[in-house]
Design an enzyme around this catalytic site. Structure first.
Site, PDB file in Angstrom:
ATOM      1  N   ARG A 112       0.812  -1.212   0.000  1.00  0.00           N
ATOM      2  CA  ARG A 112       0.000   0.000   0.000  1.00  0.00           C
ATOM      3  C   ARG A 112       0.845   1.260   0.000  1.00  0.00           C
ATOM      4  NH1 ARG A 112      -3.031   1.876  -2.681  1.00  0.00           N
ATOM      5  NH2 ARG A 112      -4.011  -0.177  -2.628  1.00  0.00           N
TER       6      ARG A 112
ATOM      7  N   LYS B 160       1.831  24.880  -4.015  1.00  0.00           N
ATOM      8  CA  LYS B 160       0.581  24.257  -3.545  1.00  0.00           C
ATOM      9  C   LYS B 160       0.741  22.739  -3.581  1.00  0.00           C
ATOM     10  CE  LYS B 160      -2.104  28.191  -5.208  1.00  0.00           C
ATOM     11  NZ  LYS B 160      -3.095  28.691  -6.205  1.00  0.00           N
TER      12      LYS B 160
ATOM     13  N   LYS C 136       4.338  39.325  -3.960  1.00  0.00           N
ATOM     14  CA  LYS C 136       2.939  39.144  -4.322  1.00  0.00           C
ATOM     15  C   LYS C 136       2.119  40.337  -3.863  1.00  0.00           C
ATOM     16  CE  LYS C 136       1.535  35.160  -5.144  1.00  0.00           C
ATOM     17  NZ  LYS C 136       0.942  33.799  -5.167  1.00  0.00           N
TER      18      LYS C 136
ATOM     19  N   GLU D 265       4.429  40.071  -8.780  1.00  0.00           N
ATOM     20  CA  GLU D 265       3.110  39.745  -9.312  1.00  0.00           C
ATOM     21  C   GLU D 265       2.353  41.020  -9.663  1.00  0.00           C
ATOM     22  OE1 GLU D 265       0.397  36.808  -7.210  1.00  0.00           O
ATOM     23  OE2 GLU D 265      -0.653  38.700  -6.801  1.00  0.00           O
TER      24      GLU D 265
ATOM     25  N   ASP E 202      -0.900  37.664 -13.162  1.00  0.00           N
ATOM     26  CA  ASP E 202      -1.862  36.866 -12.404  1.00  0.00           C
ATOM     27  C   ASP E 202      -3.296  37.120 -12.849  1.00  0.00           C
ATOM     28  OD1 ASP E 202      -2.448  34.996 -10.299  1.00  0.00           O
ATOM     29  OD2 ASP E 202      -3.199  36.684  -9.118  1.00  0.00           O
TER      30      ASP E 202
END
Length: 282
Positions: A103, A138, A170, A200, A222
């Site tokens: 597994r 992410k 950002k 960004e 973006d």
């Protein structure tokens, strides 16, 4: 392109932790109960879907940690394209040992092959352009190293690994710094000559401010429309690297790549890839 295996020192603890979680304090009680001692078997790890393989290195480690006497042969190394029915790996030795590692080996191989397969699908849509598909941060906590490697196995490009790799300014950084210009000036003043700076922007007006201020190496476009991405490429005219991000669905990638951007970052490669169906058969 082939990619070298990851240093085992870095990934063996991931596999060991997964085995400890699965085996628990009593081990594989089912195999201990029903499989005769000393029974040996040959097992095949087979692809049940078409796709791109990743995670073979981790699967090998799983079998070896459970039982070093197992003989593991990889027939389709990481980065290989497979069709349903292909045998990816064979394992020979104690039947109970094979089942105890099954597994964990399949979890790693299926998850990472799913990422590689989805990446390959995105990358195929950029054929004939200079755009490269890349991933983001992410990722599954604790598995970033192997998930980003799976993106490479699928034909994707590398992005920064973590917060310490590069400066990526950002929207919240811009807000906290008081605007694009002060953020860029502070970043350039504190960055070494070895560290790139990306910023960004959401609009063409913000892009114009970046170009007027200077100091950036890469601009992240973006959530821009495709016409605005094309306009941004014309404005920059090769002076900076351009990365498109946001709403990057598979059906949109070809038109985004055609605008002339250099990179297309897709969070879904690691946060939404379906598992590739692989099975272990005695």
């Amino acid at each position: 392109m082939t990619h070298p295996p990851l240093p085992e020192l870095l990934i063996e603890p991931l596999v060991r932790a997964a085995l400890i979680e699965d085996l628990g304090p009593s081990g594989d009680v089912t195999s201990a109960c029903v499989i005769p001692a000393g029974l040996r078997y040959s097992a095949a790890l087979n692809a049940r879907q078409d796709g791109v393989i990743s995670g073979m290195q981790l699967a090998q480690i799983a079998f070896r940690l459970v039982d070093p006497s197992l003989t593991v042969t990889v027939h389709r190394p990481d980065g290989s394209a497979v069709v349903a029915g292909d045998t990816v790996m064979t394992i020979e030795g104690a039947a109970a040992s094979i089942l105890s590692a099954e597994r964990v080996a399949l979890n790693f191989a299926g998850r990472l092959s799913g990422i590689a397969t989805l990446t390959a699908a995105f990358a195929a849509r950029t054929a004939g352009t200079s755009a490269r598909v890349t991933c983001t941060r992410k990722t599954t906590p604790g598995l970033r190293l192997v998930e980003k490697q799976a993106v490479l196995h699928g034909g994707g490009a590398a992005h920064r690994f973590g917060l310490s790799d590069a400066i990526l300014i950002k929207d919240n950084h811009v807000a906290a710094a008081g605007g694009i210009a002060p953020a860029l000036r502070a970043a350039r003043a504190n960055a070494s000559h070895m560290r790139r700076i990306e910023i960004e922007v959401d609009t063409l007006a913000q892009l114009d401010e970046v170009l007027a201020t200077g100091g950036a190496d890469v601009v992240l476009l973006d959530n821009m429309s495709t016409p605005n991405l094309a306009a941004a490429v014309l404005r920059v005219d090769g002076r900076l690297v351009l990365e498109a991000s946001g709403t990057m669905r598979l059906e949109r990638i070809a038109e985004v790549a055609a605008t002339g951007v250099d990179f297309i970052s897709v969070g879904a490669l690691t946060h939404s890839a379906p598992v590739l169906d692989l099975g272990l058969d005695f």
